[in-house]
Motif scaffolding. Structure first.
Motif, short mmCIF file in Angstrom:
data_model
loop_
_atom_site.label_atom_id
_atom_site.label_comp_id
_atom_site.label_asym_id
_atom_site.label_seq_id
_atom_site.Cartn_x
_atom_site.Cartn_y
_atom_site.Cartn_z
N GLY A 1 60.78 16.31 78.67
CA GLY A 1 62.16 16.27 78.23
C GLY A 1 63.18 16.38 79.35
O GLY A 1 64.35 16.12 79.12
N SER A 2 62.76 16.77 80.55
CA SER A 2 63.75 16.97 81.62
C SER A 2 64.45 15.67 81.96
O SER A 2 65.67 15.64 82.16
N ARG A 3 63.69 14.57 82.05
CA ARG A 3 64.29 13.27 82.36
C ARG A 3 65.21 12.84 81.21
O ARG A 3 66.30 12.33 81.44
N VAL A 4 64.74 13.06 79.97
CA VAL A 4 65.55 12.71 78.82
C VAL A 4 66.82 13.54 78.78
O VAL A 4 67.92 13.04 78.53
N ALA A 5 66.68 14.84 79.04
CA ALA A 5 67.84 15.73 78.96
C ALA A 5 68.91 15.35 79.98
O ALA A 5 70.09 15.23 79.65
N SER A 6 68.49 15.12 81.22
CA SER A 6 69.47 14.85 82.27
C SER A 6 70.18 13.52 82.04
O SER A 6 71.40 13.43 82.19
N ALA B 1 73.06 15.82 69.11
CA ALA B 1 73.39 17.08 69.79
C ALA B 1 72.38 18.16 69.43
O ALA B 1 71.99 18.97 70.28
N ASP B 2 71.95 18.18 68.17
CA ASP B 2 70.99 19.17 67.73
C ASP B 2 69.65 18.97 68.44
O ASP B 2 69.01 19.93 68.89
N ASN B 3 69.19 17.71 68.57
CA ASN B 3 67.94 17.44 69.26
C ASN B 3 68.03 17.79 70.74
O ASN B 3 67.08 18.32 71.32
N MET B 4 69.17 17.48 71.36
CA MET B 4 69.35 17.82 72.77
C MET B 4 69.37 19.34 72.96
O MET B 4 68.90 19.86 73.97
N LEU B 5 69.90 20.04 71.97
CA LEU B 5 69.88 21.50 72.01
C LEU B 5 68.44 22.01 71.99
O LEU B 5 68.08 22.91 72.76
N GLU B 6 67.61 21.43 71.13
CA GLU B 6 66.20 21.83 71.07
C GLU B 6 65.49 21.56 72.40
O GLU B 6 64.70 22.39 72.88
N ILE B 7 65.74 20.38 72.98
CA ILE B 7 65.12 20.05 74.26
C ILE B 7 65.56 21.03 75.35
O ILE B 7 64.74 21.52 76.14
N ALA B 8 66.86 21.32 75.38
CA ALA B 8 67.38 22.23 76.40
C ALA B 8 66.78 23.62 76.25
O ALA B 8 66.47 24.29 77.25
N ILE B 9 66.60 24.09 75.00
CA ILE B 9 66.01 25.41 74.78
C ILE B 9 64.57 25.44 75.30
O ILE B 9 64.15 26.41 75.97
N GLU B 10 63.80 24.39 74.99
CA GLU B 10 62.41 24.34 75.46
C GLU B 10 62.35 24.36 76.99
O GLU B 10 61.52 25.03 77.60
N LEU B 11 63.23 23.59 77.64
CA LEU B 11 63.23 23.53 79.09
C LEU B 11 63.70 24.84 79.71
O LEU B 11 63.19 25.28 80.75
N ALA B 12 64.68 25.49 79.06
CA ALA B 12 65.22 26.73 79.59
C ALA B 12 64.21 27.87 79.52
O ALA B 12 64.34 28.87 80.24
N THR C 1 61.31 27.84 80.66
CA THR C 1 60.58 27.89 81.93
C THR C 1 61.45 27.58 83.14
O THR C 1 61.00 27.72 84.28
N ASP C 2 62.69 27.12 82.90
CA ASP C 2 63.58 26.79 84.00
C ASP C 2 65.00 27.19 83.61
O ASP C 2 65.64 26.54 82.79
N GLU C 3 65.48 28.28 84.18
CA GLU C 3 66.79 28.81 83.79
C GLU C 3 67.95 27.89 84.15
O GLU C 3 69.07 28.09 83.66
N ASP C 4 67.71 26.88 84.98
CA ASP C 4 68.78 25.95 85.31
C ASP C 4 69.26 25.18 84.08
O ASP C 4 70.37 24.62 84.10
N TYR C 5 68.45 25.14 83.03
CA TYR C 5 68.82 24.41 81.82
C TYR C 5 69.58 25.29 80.83
O TYR C 5 69.95 24.83 79.76
N ALA C 6 69.82 26.55 81.19
CA ALA C 6 70.52 27.45 80.28
C ALA C 6 71.93 26.95 79.99
O ALA C 6 72.43 27.08 78.86
N ASP C 7 72.60 26.39 80.99
CA ASP C 7 73.95 25.86 80.77
C ASP C 7 73.93 24.71 79.76
O ASP C 7 74.89 24.53 78.99
#
Length: 355
Positions: free
Chosen positions: A204-209, A268-279, A281-287
């Motif tokens: 999801g990191s590539r998708v999220a960014s 937006a809801d799906n992107m929120l889910e992806i960001a939570i999963e990434l965050a 293990t990687d706090e850079d996605y907390a924002d």
């Protein structure tokens, strides 16, 4: 052959030229192991599909599921399209003063496709559609998870993605705007993989960014947002309605689209889910978690009209309606298309959490 008779043709693909056949080879050119290998592969296929078929299905239902998945695998095709060359051959070279008007895709000169892609139907519709592909991936993940993930990432490659962040829609108009389901497919695929293996492989990191750009783009390409309601040319549901929502309204003004707004809320809801999963293990996605939480809240609030003004929800009919915004600023609920189908089950029934 006479009626009721049949013949069997045996073939084998090989890169080795056959030698001079002896009498036995002329009688059985593929050797004695052909039938054994064929039956072995058939048994392996039966065991594989039995392992992914829910036990609750009847034999007939299991057969339908297997045929459907086989059809998905069969519809993979090598797709080659050099848009710049295609436009140049039609006299639409952007660097020539005498260039002709492009027949289509004039803003996609960077596009170069040369990959195996899942097609809606490689016989009748031998082109890909990013909207369809997002749904293809869900089925493909059941039989080939690596190919499914590769398809999701393919649409975000620099050879596909527009410089402004937009994903290509389909061949006859890459710049068209479809409901944003790529993020939904990504988180759904991740959860399917996680359910099967106990731990999903994060892609999801590539998708999220890159989807951050798309979220901004969709809002910009549809025109201004009024209280986070989407207006403009996001057709959805094959553009069914009294008005052609890809064209200016005959009354002037614009529609604040209920279904388009609901699709953006889902995105937006799906992107929120992806960001939570990434965050996790990687706090850079907390924002990003906060960013998409805000978008999700604003867009959803506009559907139920928190804060007053003209709302999309009609209490009497029990439907969400488009809002017709006239040139003088007045607004009224447009009953040209009640979007209960979209707005009621897109959130939350269409959410990936339901899987």
């Amino acid at each position: 052959m006479n009626p009721g008779q049949f013949e069997v043709i045996r073939l084998r693909l090989s890169d080795i030229e056959p030698g001079r056949p002896c009498r036995e080879r002329r009688r059985r050119p593929l050797g004695n192991q052909f039938d054994e290998v064929f039956e072995s592969r058939r048994k392996e296929a039966d065991e594989f599909y039995a392992s992914i078929t829910p036990p609750s299905l009847s034999a007939d239902q299991a057969n339908v599921m297997r045929q459907a998945l086989a059809g998905m695998l069969w519809s993979k095709q090598f797709y080659h399209y050099d848009v710049d060359k295609w436009l140049e051959e039609r006299g639409s070279d952007p660097f020539k003063a005498t260039r002709r008007a492009a027949p289509r895709n004039d803003h996609w000169h960077h596009m170069y496709n040369g990959d195996i892609i899942s097609m809606p139907d490689k016989w009748e519709y031998p082109w890909y559609a990013a909207w369809d592909l997002a749904f293809h991936v869900i089925a493909l993940t059941m039989v080939d998870v690596d190919f499914g993930k590769q398809q999701l990432q393919l649409m975000l490659r620099e050879r596909y993605l527009h410089p402004n962040g937009q994903m290509p829609a389909y061949e006859w108009n890459f710049g068209d705007v479809n409901p944003p389901v790529h993020a939904w497919s990504t988180i759904f695929t991740y959860r399917l993989d996680k359910a099967k293996k106990g731990a999903g492989t994060p892609n999801g990191s590539r998708v999220a960014s890159r989807s951050c750009f798309e979220l901004h783009l969709v809002g910009q390409s549809q025109g201004p947002l009024r209280a986070e309601r989407l207006r403009g040319r996001l057709p959805g549901l094959d553009n069914i309605g009294v008005f052609d929502r890809s064209a200016p309204l005959p009354t002037g003004g614009y529609l604040e689209q209920a279904d388009g707004t609901a699709w953006m809320a889902l995105y937006a809801d799906n992107m929120l889910e992806i960001a939570i999963e990434l965050a996790m293990t990687d706090e850079d996605y907390a924002d990003m978690v906060l960013k998409f939480l805000e978008h999700d809240t604003w867009i959803t609030s506009s559907l139920v009209n928190l804060g007053g003004g003209t709302g999309m929800w009609d209490e009497e009919d029990g439907f969400f309606y488009d809002v017709l915004r006239l040139p003088d600023g007045q607004a009224s609920g447009s009953r040209s298309a009640p979007w209960s189908d979209c707005c009621r089950f897109v959130r939350p029934r269409y959410s990936s959490r339901s899987c």
